[in-house]
Design an enzyme around this catalytic site. Structure first.
Site, short mmCIF file in Angstrom:
data_model
loop_
_atom_site.label_atom_id
_atom_site.label_comp_id
_atom_site.label_asym_id
_atom_site.label_seq_id
_atom_site.Cartn_x
_atom_site.Cartn_y
_atom_site.Cartn_z
N THR A 135 0.82 -1.21 0.00
CA THR A 135 0.00 0.00 0.00
C THR A 135 0.85 1.27 0.00
O THR A 135 1.99 1.26 0.48
CB THR A 135 -0.90 -0.01 1.27
OG1 THR A 135 -1.55 1.25 1.38
CG2 THR A 135 -0.09 -0.23 2.53
N GLU A 137 0.24 3.58 1.95
CA GLU A 137 0.22 4.10 3.33
C GLU A 137 1.56 3.90 4.04
O GLU A 137 1.81 4.54 5.06
CB GLU A 137 -0.91 3.43 4.14
CG GLU A 137 -2.27 3.71 3.55
CD GLU A 137 -3.42 3.52 4.52
OE1 GLU A 137 -3.18 3.38 5.72
OE2 GLU A 137 -4.57 3.51 4.05
N TYR A 160 -2.00 -0.47 10.96
CA TYR A 160 -2.12 -1.15 9.65
C TYR A 160 -0.90 -0.84 8.78
O TYR A 160 -0.24 -1.75 8.28
CB TYR A 160 -3.40 -0.69 8.93
CG TYR A 160 -3.40 -1.02 7.46
CD1 TYR A 160 -3.46 -2.34 7.01
CD2 TYR A 160 -3.32 -0.01 6.49
CE1 TYR A 160 -3.44 -2.65 5.65
CE2 TYR A 160 -3.30 -0.30 5.12
CZ TYR A 160 -3.36 -1.63 4.72
OH TYR A 160 -3.32 -1.92 3.38
N LYS A 164 2.11 -3.27 7.30
CA LYS A 164 2.40 -3.44 5.87
C LYS A 164 3.86 -3.04 5.58
O LYS A 164 4.56 -3.70 4.81
CB LYS A 164 1.45 -2.60 5.00
CG LYS A 164 0.01 -3.08 4.99
CD LYS A 164 -0.20 -4.47 4.39
CE LYS A 164 -0.02 -4.51 2.90
NZ LYS A 164 -0.40 -5.85 2.35
P1 NAD Z 1 -9.69 -7.30 1.91
O1 NAD Z 1 -9.71 -7.04 3.37
O2 NAD Z 1 -10.90 -7.01 1.09
O3 NAD Z 1 -9.32 -8.83 1.63
C1 NAD Z 1 -8.32 -9.49 2.35
C2 NAD Z 1 -8.45 -11.00 2.06
O4 NAD Z 1 -7.42 -11.66 2.79
C3 NAD Z 1 -9.79 -11.59 2.53
O5 NAD Z 1 -10.30 -12.44 1.54
C4 NAD Z 1 -9.42 -12.36 3.78
O6 NAD Z 1 -10.25 -13.48 4.02
C5 NAD Z 1 -7.99 -12.78 3.47
N1 NAD Z 1 -7.20 -13.04 4.68
C6 NAD Z 1 -7.11 -12.25 5.78
N2 NAD Z 1 -6.31 -12.83 6.70
C7 NAD Z 1 -5.88 -13.99 6.15
C8 NAD Z 1 -5.01 -15.03 6.60
N3 NAD Z 1 -4.45 -14.98 7.81
N4 NAD Z 1 -4.77 -16.07 5.77
C9 NAD Z 1 -5.35 -16.13 4.54
N5 NAD Z 1 -6.18 -15.19 4.08
C10 NAD Z 1 -6.45 -14.13 4.87
O7 NAD Z 1 -8.42 -6.51 1.37
P2 NAD Z 1 -8.20 -5.73 0.00
O8 NAD Z 1 -8.71 -4.37 0.14
O9 NAD Z 1 -8.67 -6.58 -1.11
O10 NAD Z 1 -6.60 -5.65 -0.01
C11 NAD Z 1 -5.83 -6.71 -0.55
C12 NAD Z 1 -4.37 -6.36 -0.42
O11 NAD Z 1 -4.09 -5.16 -1.12
C13 NAD Z 1 -3.91 -6.13 1.02
O12 NAD Z 1 -2.63 -6.66 1.15
C14 NAD Z 1 -3.90 -4.61 1.14
O13 NAD Z 1 -2.95 -4.21 2.10
C15 NAD Z 1 -3.51 -4.21 -0.26
N6 NAD Z 1 -4.00 -2.88 -0.70
C16 NAD Z 1 -5.31 -2.55 -0.58
C17 NAD Z 1 -5.76 -1.31 -1.07
C18 NAD Z 1 -7.20 -0.90 -1.01
O14 NAD Z 1 -7.53 0.23 -1.37
N7 NAD Z 1 -8.12 -1.75 -0.59
C19 NAD Z 1 -4.84 -0.44 -1.65
C20 NAD Z 1 -3.50 -0.81 -1.74
C21 NAD Z 1 -3.09 -2.05 -1.26
O1 DAU Z 2 -4.19 3.99 0.41
C1 DAU Z 2 -4.39 2.61 0.32
C2 DAU Z 2 -5.24 2.14 1.49
O2 DAU Z 2 -6.56 2.61 1.25
C3 DAU Z 2 -5.24 0.62 1.64
O3 DAU Z 2 -3.94 0.19 1.95
C4 DAU Z 2 -6.22 0.19 2.75
O4 DAU Z 2 -6.26 -1.22 2.82
C5 DAU Z 2 -7.58 0.74 2.42
O5 DAU Z 2 -8.49 0.42 3.45
C6 DAU Z 2 -7.53 2.26 2.22
O6 DAU Z 2 -7.23 2.93 3.48
P1 DAU Z 2 -7.99 4.28 3.92
O7 DAU Z 2 -7.88 4.40 5.37
O8 DAU Z 2 -7.55 5.43 3.07
O9 DAU Z 2 -9.48 3.88 3.44
P2 DAU Z 2 -10.92 4.08 4.13
O10 DAU Z 2 -11.92 3.71 3.10
O11 DAU Z 2 -10.98 3.44 5.46
O12 DAU Z 2 -10.98 5.66 4.34
C7 DAU Z 2 -10.83 6.56 3.25
C8 DAU Z 2 -10.88 7.96 3.83
O13 DAU Z 2 -12.21 8.22 4.30
C9 DAU Z 2 -9.98 8.17 5.03
O14 DAU Z 2 -9.47 9.50 4.99
C10 DAU Z 2 -10.91 8.00 6.24
C11 DAU Z 2 -12.24 8.53 5.71
N1 DAU Z 2 -13.44 7.89 6.26
C12 DAU Z 2 -13.51 6.53 6.25
C13 DAU Z 2 -14.62 5.89 6.74
C14 DAU Z 2 -14.70 4.37 6.76
C15 DAU Z 2 -14.50 8.66 6.72
O15 DAU Z 2 -14.44 9.90 6.70
N2 DAU Z 2 -15.60 8.03 7.21
C16 DAU Z 2 -15.71 6.67 7.24
O16 DAU Z 2 -16.76 6.14 7.71
#
Ligand code: NAD
Ligand code: DAU
Length: 354
Positions: A135, A137, A160, A164
Site C-alpha cells: 500500500t 500508506e 495497519y 504493511k
Molecule cells: P480485503 O480485506 O478485502 O481482503 C483481504 C483478504 O485476505 C480476505 O479475503 C481475507 O479473508 C484474506 N485473509 C485475511 N487474513 C488472512 C489469513 N491470515 N490467511 C489467509 N487469508 C487471509 O483486502 P483488499 O482491500 O482486497 O486488499 C488486498 C491487499 O491489497 C492487502 O494486502 C492490502 O494491504 C492491499 N492494498 C489494498 C488497497 C485498497 O484500497 N483496498 C490499496 C492498496 C493495497
Molecule cells: O491507500 C491505500 C489504502 O486505502 C489501503 O492500503 C487500505 O487497505 C484501504 O483500506 C484504504 O485505506 P484508507 O484508510 O484510506 O481507506 P478508508 O476507506 O478506510 O478511508 C478513506 C478515507 O475516508 C480516510 O481519509 C478516512 C475517511 N473515512 C472513512 C470511513 C470508513 C471517513 O471519513 N468516514 C468513514 O466512515
C-alpha cells in the site's frame, strides 16, 4: 485443473482486490492454474468469485497464511512458479482497535509465506516470482504538495501501515539475504465492486441507500488518490509478468479527492439514481470524531510503472463511481450477506467508541 501449465498461488483471492485479480488471471490465462488461498475472514467471501468458480484452471484452498504446516502442505501439493500475495488485514480503523491481529496476519503471515516459498524453492529460483502487494500508506502522510515516489522513505503512522511496512521490509530482506526473486507494488485507494462496506465508498453508498447518517471523519479534508480496482488488477498483471526483480512499483490513479467532495459527489449520483430531490442525500452527512492519527493526504507518482511497463489508469473517476453505485444497487443480497454477523458486531463496537 490443467496439468500442462504454470501454477500460481494467489493469497487473499476471496477479498476485494484479490477477487478481481483472480478473475483477471483465470480468464486471461487459461493455460495457467490459479490456486486461491484464503482464510475466509469477515472480509473474504467466495460469492465474489461465483462466475469463475468452476473454471478448469481455478481451485480454492481454505487456509491461514500464518499456518506453517498448511502452507507447506500447499507448496508440496502444487508446484508453484509464482506467488501473488494479497492476503492481509486491510482496514485502518480495525488496526486501531486490534493492532496485534495486524501483526499476526500482515507481518507473521507474510514472513511465514516467504519462509515456506524459500524452503520449497530451495534456491531453484529460475522462472519463480514472489509478488507482494502493498500500500501507499507505508510512506506516511503528505502535506498539500508532492507525491510518493518509490524513493520516498517509509514513515507508517497507523498499526495497519506499520504492519504493511514491516512486511515490505521482510520481503526485501528475503531478496537481499536469500536472493528470493521478489517484486513489490504500493498502491493507492482502490474502489469498485465487491468492496467491503466498512471502507469509505461502499459504506457511504450503503448508508445513502438506507437513509442512514454518513459519518465523515474530522472535517472531511483528508485527501485520497482513488484507482478503479480493475486497473490495479491490470497493474498487478503487468508487474507480475514484466516487473524487474527486487524492484518496487507505485500504482495510483492520478486522481485526488478530498473526502467531503467525494461524499458530495456520491450523494449527487445517488440522488439521481434513486430519484431523490437534489441535495436530499447530502443532508445525511454527519461529521464525527476524527480517526486517531488520520493521515492527511496520499498521492502516488506512478511514473515508473508507466515508463517501464506502459501501464496507466483506464477509467475516469466519475464513470467508475457511477458503475460502482450501479453494482451496489443491483447486488443487495451481497451487501446483506457481508454485513451480517461479525461485521455488524464490529461496526456497533466501533461506533460505541466514538
Ligand atoms: P480485503 O480485506 O478485502 O481482503 C483481504 C483478504 O485476505 C480476505 O479475503 C481475507 O479473508 C484474506 N485473509 C485475511 N487474513 C488472512 C489469513 N491470515 N490467511 C489467509 N487469508 C487471509 O483486502 P483488499 O482491500 O482486497 O486488499 C488486498 C491487499 O491489497 C492487502 O494486502 C492490502 O494491504 C492491499 N492494498 C489494498 C488497497 C485498497 O484500497 N483496498 C490499496 C492498496 C493495497
Ligand atoms: O491507500 C491505500 C489504502 O486505502 C489501503 O492500503 C487500505 O487497505 C484501504 O483500506 C484504504 O485505506 P484508507 O484508510 O484510506 O481507506 P478508508 O476507506 O478506510 O478511508 C478513506 C478515507 O475516508 C480516510 O481519509 C478516512 C475517511 N473515512 C472513512 C470511513 C470508513 C471517513 O471519513 N468516514 C468513514 O466512515
Amino acid at each position: 485443473m490443467n496439468n500442462f501449465s504454470k501454477t500460481i498461488l494467489i493469497t487473499g483471492g476471496a477479498g476485494f482486490i484479490g477477487s478481481h485479480v483472480v478473475r483477471l488471471f483465470v480468464n486471461k490465462y487459461p493455460a495457467y492454474n490459479i490456486v486461491n488461498l484464503d482464510a475466509l475472514t469477515y472480509a473474504g467471501n467466495l460469492e465474489n468469485l461465483k462466475d469463475i468458480e468452476s473454471a478448469p484452471n481455478y481451485v480454492f484452498e481454505k487456509g491461514d497464511i500464518t499456518d506453517e504446516g498448511r502452507m507447506q502442505e500447499l507448496f508440496t501439493k502444487y508446484v508453484f512458479e509464482g506467488v501473488i500475495h494479497l492476503a492481509a488485514e486491510s482496514h485502518v480503523d480495525r488496526s486501531i482497535l486490534d493492532p496485534l491481529q495486524f501483526v499476526r496476519t500482515n507481518v507473521l503471515g507474510t514472513v511465514n509465506l516467504l519462509n515456506v516459498a524459500r524452503k520449497s524453492w530451495n534456491g531453484q529460483y529460475e522462472g519463480k516470482r514472489f509478488y507482494h502487494v502493498s500500500t501507499d500508506e507505508v510512506y506516511g502522510s503528505l502535506g498539500e504538495q508532492g507525491f510518493f515516489t518509490e524513493e520516498t522513505p517509509y514513515d507508517p503512522r497507523s498499526p495497519y501501515s506499520a504492519s504493511k511496512a514491516s512486511s515490505d521490509h521482510f520481503v526485501m530482506a528475503y531478496h537481499h539475504t536469500y536472493h528470493l526473486p521478489v517484486v513489490i507494488s504500493n498502491c493507492s485507494n482502490n474502489y469498485g465492486s465487491h468492496h467491503f462496506p466498512e471502507k469509505l465508498i461502499p459504506l457511504m453508498i450503503n448508508n445513502i441507500k438506507n437513509q442512514k447518517p454518513l459519518p465523515v471523519y474530522g472535517k472531511g479534508e483528508n485527501v485520497r488518490d482513488w484507482l478503479w480496482v480493475d486497473d490495479h488488477a491490470r497493474a498487478i498483471d503487468v508487474i507480475y509478468h514484466n516487473g524487474r526483480e527486487g524492484e518496487k512499483y507505485n500504482v495510483g490513479g492520478f486522481n485526488e479527492w478530498k473526502n467531503i467532495d467525494l461524499v458530495h459527489l456520491l450523494c449527487a449520483i445517488m440522488d439521481k439514481k434513486l430519484q431523490r430531490e437534489p441535495g436530499e442525500s447530502a443532508r445525511l452527512i454527519t461529521y464525527v470524531t476524527d480517526r486517531p492519527g488520520h493521515d492527511l493526504r496520499y498521492a502516488i507518482d506512478a511514473t515508473k510503472l508507466n515508463r517501464e511497463l506502459g501501464w496507466k489508469p483506464s477509467l475516469q473517476f466519475e464513470e467508475g463511481l457511477e458503475k460502482t453505485v450501479d453494482w451496489y444497487l443491483s447486488n443487495e443480497d451481497w451487501i446483506n450477506h457481508v454485513t451480517s454477523g461479525d461485521y455488524k458486531n464490529y461496526y456497533e463496537a466501533l461506533y460505541d467508541q466514538r
